[in-house]
Design a protein around this motif. Structure first.
Motif, PDB file in Angstrom:
ATOM      1  N   SER A  31      17.402  -0.222 -74.618  1.00  0.00           N
ATOM      2  CA  SER A  31      17.094  -1.228 -76.355  1.00  0.00           C
ATOM      3  C   SER A  31      16.257   0.373 -76.899  1.00  0.00           C
ATOM      4  CB  SER A  31      17.003  -2.056 -76.479  1.00  0.00           C
ATOM      5  OG  SER A  31      15.148  -1.820 -76.370  1.00  0.00           O
ATOM      6  N   ASP A  32      15.666   1.120 -76.277  1.00  0.00           N
ATOM      7  CA  ASP A  32      14.792   1.838 -77.060  1.00  0.00           C
ATOM      8  C   ASP A  32      15.688   3.789 -75.911  1.00  0.00           C
ATOM      9  OD1 ASP A  32      14.151   1.445 -73.968  1.00  0.00           O
ATOM     10  OD2 ASP A  32      11.971   1.693 -74.582  1.00  0.00           O
ATOM     11  N   PHE A  33      16.219   3.392 -75.567  1.00  0.00           N
ATOM     12  CA  PHE A  33      16.489   4.815 -74.798  1.00  0.00           C
ATOM     13  C   PHE A  33      17.343   6.259 -75.325  1.00  0.00           C
ATOM     14  CE2 PHE A  33      20.384   7.455 -73.808  1.00  0.00           C
ATOM     15  CZ  PHE A  33      19.826   8.342 -72.533  1.00  0.00           C
ATOM     16  N   GLN A  34      17.667   5.319 -76.708  1.00  0.00           N
ATOM     17  CA  GLN A  34      17.545   6.853 -78.197  1.00  0.00           C
ATOM     18  C   GLN A  34      16.447   7.499 -78.544  1.00  0.00           C
ATOM     19  OE1 GLN A  34      20.707   8.510 -77.822  1.00  0.00           O
ATOM     20  NE2 GLN A  34      19.567   9.680 -78.580  1.00  0.00           N
ATOM     21  N   LYS A  35      15.808   6.462 -78.436  1.00  0.00           N
ATOM     22  CA  LYS A  35      14.084   6.603 -79.506  1.00  0.00           C
ATOM     23  C   LYS A  35      13.415   7.802 -78.468  1.00  0.00           C
ATOM     24  CE  LYS A  35       9.745   4.429 -80.504  1.00  0.00           C
ATOM     25  NZ  LYS A  35       9.329   3.244 -80.879  1.00  0.00           N
ATOM     26  N   HIS A  36      13.832   7.383 -76.775  1.00  0.00           N
ATOM     27  CA  HIS A  36      12.656   8.198 -76.033  1.00  0.00           C
ATOM     28  C   HIS A  36      13.413  10.166 -76.296  1.00  0.00           C
ATOM     29  CE1 HIS A  36      10.162   5.527 -74.470  1.00  0.00           C
ATOM     30  NE2 HIS A  36      10.591   4.995 -74.005  1.00  0.00           N
ATOM     31  N   VAL A  37      14.499   9.719 -76.100  1.00  0.00           N
ATOM     32  CA  VAL A  37      15.876  10.706 -76.360  1.00  0.00           C
ATOM     33  C   VAL A  37      15.404  11.152 -77.418  1.00  0.00           C
ATOM     34  CG1 VAL A  37      18.169  12.025 -76.575  1.00  0.00           C
ATOM     35  CG2 VAL A  37      17.275  10.162 -74.684  1.00  0.00           C
ATOM     36  N   ASN A  38      14.702  10.849 -78.226  1.00  0.00           N
ATOM     37  CA  ASN A  38      14.769  11.578 -80.190  1.00  0.00           C
ATOM     38  C   ASN A  38      13.576  12.684 -80.190  1.00  0.00           C
ATOM     39  OD1 ASN A  38      17.537  11.310 -80.376  1.00  0.00           O
ATOM     40  ND2 ASN A  38      16.756   9.334 -81.906  1.00  0.00           N
ATOM     41  N   THR A  39      12.640  11.891 -79.445  1.00  0.00           N
ATOM     42  CA  THR A  39      11.445  12.597 -79.432  1.00  0.00           C
ATOM     43  C   THR A  39      11.363  13.823 -78.779  1.00  0.00           C
ATOM     44  OG1 THR A  39      10.492  10.041 -78.553  1.00  0.00           O
ATOM     45  CG2 THR A  39       8.819  11.969 -77.785  1.00  0.00           C
ATOM     46  N   PHE A  40      12.338  14.600 -77.918  1.00  0.00           N
ATOM     47  CA  PHE A  40      11.594  15.285 -76.636  1.00  0.00           C
ATOM     48  C   PHE A  40      13.354  16.162 -77.215  1.00  0.00           C
ATOM     49  CE2 PHE A  40      10.293  12.689 -74.183  1.00  0.00           C
ATOM     50  CZ  PHE A  40       9.189  12.545 -74.530  1.00  0.00           C
TER      51      PHE A  40
END
Length: 269
Positions: free
Chosen positions: A48-57
């Motif tokens: 559910s938080d995949f895109q949040k992680h991806v957008n971090t980097f």
């Protein structure tokens, strides 16, 4: 020391590899060399938080040799490659907030049985000498860094737009080399008085280098391989299970037969 092992929850291939991995490490646990292996639920494209992680980097096209030589010219990492790296970066963040040092392992990390004593000697060295970055895996199979290093490196990734232009193994050595040149080499820091700040595989990954030159070990072959300390772990690959990540930039032969990508793999049916 404990180890956190990245496993994809509910994925039969990942969980099967983790079971094989833990059987290989059971003698080390029985001998008290490692206290326990704890499961870290991997970040996946379905999280559910995949895109949040991806957008971090800061993801940029891969400069990794395997991707370039394939000629496929992919302009981005695959979703599963990003997810795998995000799992490693999340464990880096956790280490940056904890003074209890731990190992990070992948689901297919495999302890070579004849190197059990080598693993014991290496972990005793880690606990006594406390090298800052300690990689005794094939690629990202088994590694550890201290809290200060983890904090600095995660800050580079999270807040300083550090480019992720290769796989996690290459990225991690780039991070540590930046930490070395921008911080450890300062006269007032002076490597925190350590003669050995890094233990890292030489480029063929079968033996380990000890010193301060992470880039040297990463890029150069061990010219004294017969007399060096062997890398006690590798990765297991099943010809039936294959792998869980979509390495879409690799050559087709390495996608179809991933066990051919490196001679140090432990290959099973």
């Amino acid at each position: 020391m404990i180890a956190y092992q990245i496993v994809i929850k509910g994925d039969l291939v990942s969980e099967r590899y983790a079971a094989i991995s833990r059987r290989s490490f059971q003698p080390a646990i029985d001998a008290g060399i490692i206290s326990e292996i704890r499961t870290f639920d991997a970040i996946t494209p379905e999280s559910s938080d995949f895109q949040k992680h991806v957008n971090t980097f800061n993801w940029v096209p891969s400069h990794m040799k395997a991707d370039i030589q394939s000629g496929k010219n992919k302009n981005d990492h695959s979703e599963t490659e990003k997810a795998g790296m995000c799992s490693h970066w999340e464990l880096m963040r956790i280490q940056s907030e904890s003074n209890e040092r731990f190992f990070i392992m992948e689901h297919d990390t495999y302890l070579i049985p004849e190197y059990l004593n080598v693993l014991q000697v290496l972990i005793e060295f880690l606990l006594e000498e406390e090298p800052i970055y300690f990689n005794i895996g094939l690629f990202m199979g088994m590694y550890s860094f201290d809290q200060r290093c983890a904090k600095y490196q995660y800050d580079l990734l999270r807040h300083r737009n550090f480019p992720i232009n290769c796989g996690p193994y290459c990225t991690l050595q780039r991070l540590f080399r930046t930490y070395t040149t921008k911080h450890l080499e300062k006269p007032e820091v002076n490597y925190y008085g350590k003669k050995i700040t890094v233990v890292h595989p030489w480029t063929q990954c079968t033996t380990l280098g000890f010193g301060r030159e992470c880039g040297l070990y990463f890029n150069k072959p061990d010219l004294n391989e017969k007399n060096s300390i062997p890398n006690p772990t590798t990765q297991v690959i099943s010809k039936r299970l294959l792998v869980t990540q979509d390495h879409h930039g690799y050559a087709d032969r390495h996608i179809e037969k991933p066990w051919t990508r490196h001679n140090y793999f432990h290959v099973i049916e």
